[in-house]
Design a protein around this motif. Sequence first.
Motif, PDB file in Angstrom:
ATOM      1  N   SER A  54       0.813  -1.211   0.000  1.00  0.00           N
ATOM      2  CA  SER A  54       0.000   0.000   0.000  1.00  0.00           C
ATOM      3  C   SER A  54       0.850   1.266   0.000  1.00  0.00           C
ATOM      4  CB  SER A  54      -0.922  -0.011   1.225  1.00  0.00           C
ATOM      5  OG  SER A  54      -0.105  -0.163   2.360  1.00  0.00           O
ATOM      6  N   ASN A  55       2.110   1.147   0.352  1.00  0.00           N
ATOM      7  CA  ASN A  55       2.951   2.344   0.468  1.00  0.00           C
ATOM      8  C   ASN A  55       4.306   2.106  -0.209  1.00  0.00           C
ATOM      9  OD1 ASN A  55       3.566   4.880   1.324  1.00  0.00           O
ATOM     10  ND2 ASN A  55       4.239   4.249   3.370  1.00  0.00           N
ATOM     11  N   HIS A  56       4.274   1.505  -1.422  1.00  0.00           N
ATOM     12  CA  HIS A  56       5.550   1.148  -2.044  1.00  0.00           C
ATOM     13  C   HIS A  56       6.235   2.398  -2.628  1.00  0.00           C
ATOM     14  CE1 HIS A  56       2.797   0.957  -5.540  1.00  0.00           C
ATOM     15  NE2 HIS A  56       3.841   1.438  -6.179  1.00  0.00           N
ATOM     16  N   GLY A  57       7.511   2.250  -2.922  1.00  0.00           N
ATOM     17  CA  GLY A  57       8.279   3.379  -3.486  1.00  0.00           C
ATOM     18  C   GLY A  57       9.491   3.683  -2.619  1.00  0.00           C
ATOM     19  N   ILE A  58      10.159   4.776  -2.964  1.00  0.00           N
ATOM     20  CA  ILE A  58      11.390   5.121  -2.239  1.00  0.00           C
ATOM     21  C   ILE A  58      11.074   6.112  -1.118  1.00  0.00           C
ATOM     22  CG2 ILE A  58      13.710   6.072  -2.456  1.00  0.00           C
ATOM     23  CD1 ILE A  58      13.669   5.202  -5.393  1.00  0.00           C
ATOM     24  N   GLU A  59      11.405   5.714   0.095  1.00  0.00           N
ATOM     25  CA  GLU A  59      11.155   6.594   1.245  1.00  0.00           C
ATOM     26  C   GLU A  59      12.244   7.668   1.324  1.00  0.00           C
ATOM     27  OE1 GLU A  59      10.206   4.363   4.774  1.00  0.00           O
ATOM     28  OE2 GLU A  59      11.083   5.952   6.004  1.00  0.00           O
ATOM     29  N   SER A  60      13.474   7.234   1.138  1.00  0.00           N
ATOM     30  CA  SER A  60      14.567   8.223   1.143  1.00  0.00           C
ATOM     31  C   SER A  60      15.671   7.771   0.195  1.00  0.00           C
ATOM     32  CB  SER A  60      15.129   8.388   2.559  1.00  0.00           C
ATOM     33  OG  SER A  60      15.702   7.175   2.980  1.00  0.00           O
ATOM     34  N   PHE A  61      16.363   8.758  -0.389  1.00  0.00           N
ATOM     35  CA  PHE A  61      17.491   8.452  -1.285  1.00  0.00           C
ATOM     36  C   PHE A  61      18.645   9.362  -0.904  1.00  0.00           C
ATOM     37  CE2 PHE A  61      20.305   8.122  -4.738  1.00  0.00           C
ATOM     38  CZ  PHE A  61      19.987   6.998  -5.473  1.00  0.00           C
ATOM     39  N   GLU A  62      19.671   8.753  -0.329  1.00  0.00           N
ATOM     40  CA  GLU A  62      20.849   9.540   0.064  1.00  0.00           C
ATOM     41  C   GLU A  62      21.965   9.317  -0.936  1.00  0.00           C
ATOM     42  OE1 GLU A  62      22.693   8.934   3.886  1.00  0.00           O
ATOM     43  OE2 GLU A  62      20.805   9.394   4.874  1.00  0.00           O
ATOM     44  N   PHE A  63      22.511  10.428  -1.464  1.00  0.00           N
ATOM     45  CA  PHE A  63      23.698  10.309  -2.315  1.00  0.00           C
ATOM     46  C   PHE A  63      24.854  10.989  -1.593  1.00  0.00           C
ATOM     47  CE2 PHE A  63      26.444  12.228  -5.645  1.00  0.00           C
ATOM     48  CZ  PHE A  63      27.005  11.042  -6.093  1.00  0.00           C
ATOM     49  N   GLU A  64      25.904  10.243  -1.339  1.00  0.00           N
ATOM     50  CA  GLU A  64      27.083  10.731  -0.614  1.00  0.00           C
ATOM     51  C   GLU A  64      26.678  11.408   0.685  1.00  0.00           C
ATOM     52  OE1 GLU A  64      30.212  11.792  -3.553  1.00  0.00           O
ATOM     53  OE2 GLU A  64      29.809   9.670  -3.533  1.00  0.00           O
ATOM     54  N   ILE A  75      15.000   7.350  -9.790  1.00  0.00           N
ATOM     55  CA  ILE A  75      14.947   5.904  -9.488  1.00  0.00           C
ATOM     56  C   ILE A  75      13.495   5.451  -9.267  1.00  0.00           C
ATOM     57  CG2 ILE A  75      15.822   4.049  -7.980  1.00  0.00           C
ATOM     58  CD1 ILE A  75      17.947   5.389  -9.800  1.00  0.00           C
ATOM     59  N   ASN A  76      12.662   6.330  -8.689  1.00  0.00           N
ATOM     60  CA  ASN A  76      11.238   5.992  -8.562  1.00  0.00           C
ATOM     61  C   ASN A  76      10.619   5.760  -9.941  1.00  0.00           C
ATOM     62  OD1 ASN A  76       9.822   5.532  -6.176  1.00  0.00           O
ATOM     63  ND2 ASN A  76       9.996   7.682  -5.557  1.00  0.00           N
ATOM     64  N   ASN A  77      10.934   6.651 -10.893  1.00  0.00           N
ATOM     65  CA  ASN A  77      10.418   6.491 -12.268  1.00  0.00           C
ATOM     66  C   ASN A  77      10.931   5.197 -12.892  1.00  0.00           C
ATOM     67  OD1 ASN A  77       9.098   8.885 -12.110  1.00  0.00           O
ATOM     68  ND2 ASN A  77      10.666  10.065 -13.196  1.00  0.00           N
ATOM     69  N   TYR A  78      12.210   4.937 -12.644  1.00  0.00           N
ATOM     70  CA  TYR A  78      12.811   3.703 -13.178  1.00  0.00           C
ATOM     71  C   TYR A  78      12.078   2.474 -12.625  1.00  0.00           C
ATOM     72  CZ  TYR A  78      16.218  -0.158 -13.084  1.00  0.00           C
ATOM     73  OH  TYR A  78      16.829  -1.390 -13.168  1.00  0.00           O
ATOM     74  N   LEU A  79      11.855   2.468 -11.293  1.00  0.00           N
ATOM     75  CA  LEU A  79      11.186   1.300 -10.678  1.00  0.00           C
ATOM     76  C   LEU A  79       9.785   1.109 -11.253  1.00  0.00           C
ATOM     77  CD1 LEU A  79      12.346   1.648  -6.961  1.00  0.00           C
ATOM     78  CD2 LEU A  79      12.961  -0.165  -8.577  1.00  0.00           C
ATOM     79  N   ARG A 145      20.407  -2.503 -17.702  1.00  0.00           N
ATOM     80  CA  ARG A 145      20.230  -2.012 -19.084  1.00  0.00           C
ATOM     81  C   ARG A 145      19.003  -1.123 -19.195  1.00  0.00           C
ATOM     82  NH1 ARG A 145      17.505  -5.999 -21.977  1.00  0.00           N
ATOM     83  NH2 ARG A 145      15.889  -4.567 -22.658  1.00  0.00           N
ATOM     84  N   LEU A 146      17.941  -1.513 -18.482  1.00  0.00           N
ATOM     85  CA  LEU A 146      16.698  -0.745 -18.577  1.00  0.00           C
ATOM     86  C   LEU A 146      16.828   0.630 -17.907  1.00  0.00           C
ATOM     87  CD1 LEU A 146      14.127  -3.639 -18.069  1.00  0.00           C
ATOM     88  CD2 LEU A 146      14.716  -2.476 -20.198  1.00  0.00           C
ATOM     89  N   ALA A 147      17.851   0.783 -17.049  1.00  0.00           N
ATOM     90  CA  ALA A 147      18.103   2.098 -16.430  1.00  0.00           C
ATOM     91  C   ALA A 147      18.980   2.945 -17.340  1.00  0.00           C
ATOM     92  CB  ALA A 147      18.769   1.910 -15.073  1.00  0.00           C
ATOM     93  N   SER A 148      20.079   2.355 -17.813  1.00  0.00           N
ATOM     94  CA  SER A 148      20.994   3.057 -18.724  1.00  0.00           C
ATOM     95  C   SER A 148      21.768   1.985 -19.465  1.00  0.00           C
ATOM     96  CB  SER A 148      21.942   3.935 -17.913  1.00  0.00           C
ATOM     97  OG  SER A 148      22.939   4.464 -18.748  1.00  0.00           O
ATOM     98  N   GLY A 149      21.795   2.089 -20.790  1.00  0.00           N
ATOM     99  CA  GLY A 149      22.385   1.016 -21.598  1.00  0.00           C
ATOM    100  C   GLY A 149      23.759   0.586 -21.109  1.00  0.00           C
ATOM    101  N   SER A 150      24.691   1.542 -20.992  1.00  0.00           N
ATOM    102  CA  SER A 150      26.063   1.162 -20.658  1.00  0.00           C
ATOM    103  C   SER A 150      26.177   0.582 -19.246  1.00  0.00           C
ATOM    104  CB  SER A 150      26.995   2.367 -20.805  1.00  0.00           C
ATOM    105  OG  SER A 150      26.528   3.435 -20.020  1.00  0.00           O
TER     106      SER A 150
END
Length: 340
Positions: A54-64, A75-79, A145-150
């Motif tokens: 009922s509450n799927h998705g990304i709660e938090s995304f930390e970069f560095e 990443i939410n769009n990708y998922l 691949r579905l996120a980015s080809g390389s």
Amino acid sequence: MSTVQQVSSEAFSNIAFVKYWGKYGRQYPCNPSISMPIPQCKSFCSMEFELDDSNHGIESFEFEGSENTEFKNRINNYLESISDVYPLSNKLRLKIKTSNNFPHSAGIASSASAFAAIAKCLVQIEEIVVGKIENLNDRASMLARLASGSACRSISESEFTIWGKTKFDIGSNEFTQDVQLSDQTKDKLGWPLLDTILVVSSETKKVSSSQGHALMNTHLYKDARIEQAHENMRVIYSAIQNADLKTFGEIIENEALSLHALMMTSYPSFCLLHPNSLKIIELVKEFREQTGTNLYFTIDAGPNIHLIYPNIEKKIINEFITTNLLSLSESIIWGEPSEQ
Ligand code: DP6
């Protein structure tokens, strides 16, 4: 209540020697490509997950270490976009942390290693929740691949990685295939090959790779490019098997210059090379002619130059780079052998 569990992974960046340029359908490449990992450029990812329909998705995304809304949305769009092939997308609540061991602002694409690390985590979660997966690497490279080809080529840590169907019965458009070398071939090649990256400019690119791929759809040279890439794959694959570094070097330079020629002849056209990129290319060629060393260059969709050379020749080549090329670049990421 489901429990919170955690997975983590890491992935190397990769450098392509025959370039993926142009795609169709669901991130399928117009031509096959081959790359090697860049062991000194690594991304890390950890994911805390729980099952929550009922509450799927990304709660938090930390970069560095800091919350990053742009990456979180991406990443939410990708998922969401992969929910047909990765149905857990609709069931997972995730807390994601990612980081790189190389500077984000250095103008080195981190998307390949970052997406590969993310895909590796997704596959680990799938194995925990759904059960054993027969071929983890195939599955992870398909998801990457579905996120980015390389990014699909960054799942593997083998000597070389092929993505895309070749004309000699190797490779698949869905996922990657490893190329492993015998100890004898590695010895003859002076293995490992190093990739020292001259960061000529770290400015944001005027045209993204995705826009560049799209311009290939209507490119006047599209058919000829696909033909050329197939032929270069055939030649480079046999050069690798025969430890023929000279032919290998000819192909990688031809590929780099062809990639940029395609950009300059697209409608609209664009040029991502910097005057210093061209100066470096000339100096590398001169040095090679004078010394007979195996120093070659390749270039991705940007102005930075990747210098490729065997570890056994590194003393003389590193001296040349320090004396002649450093002043033409903003910064340098020295090639290092993998720790494994
Ligand atoms: C020039 O993988 O960045 O580096 O699939 O749109 O994410 P998307 O493109 P991307 O393209 C990389 C192109 C290249 C050549 C290569 O790595 O093969």
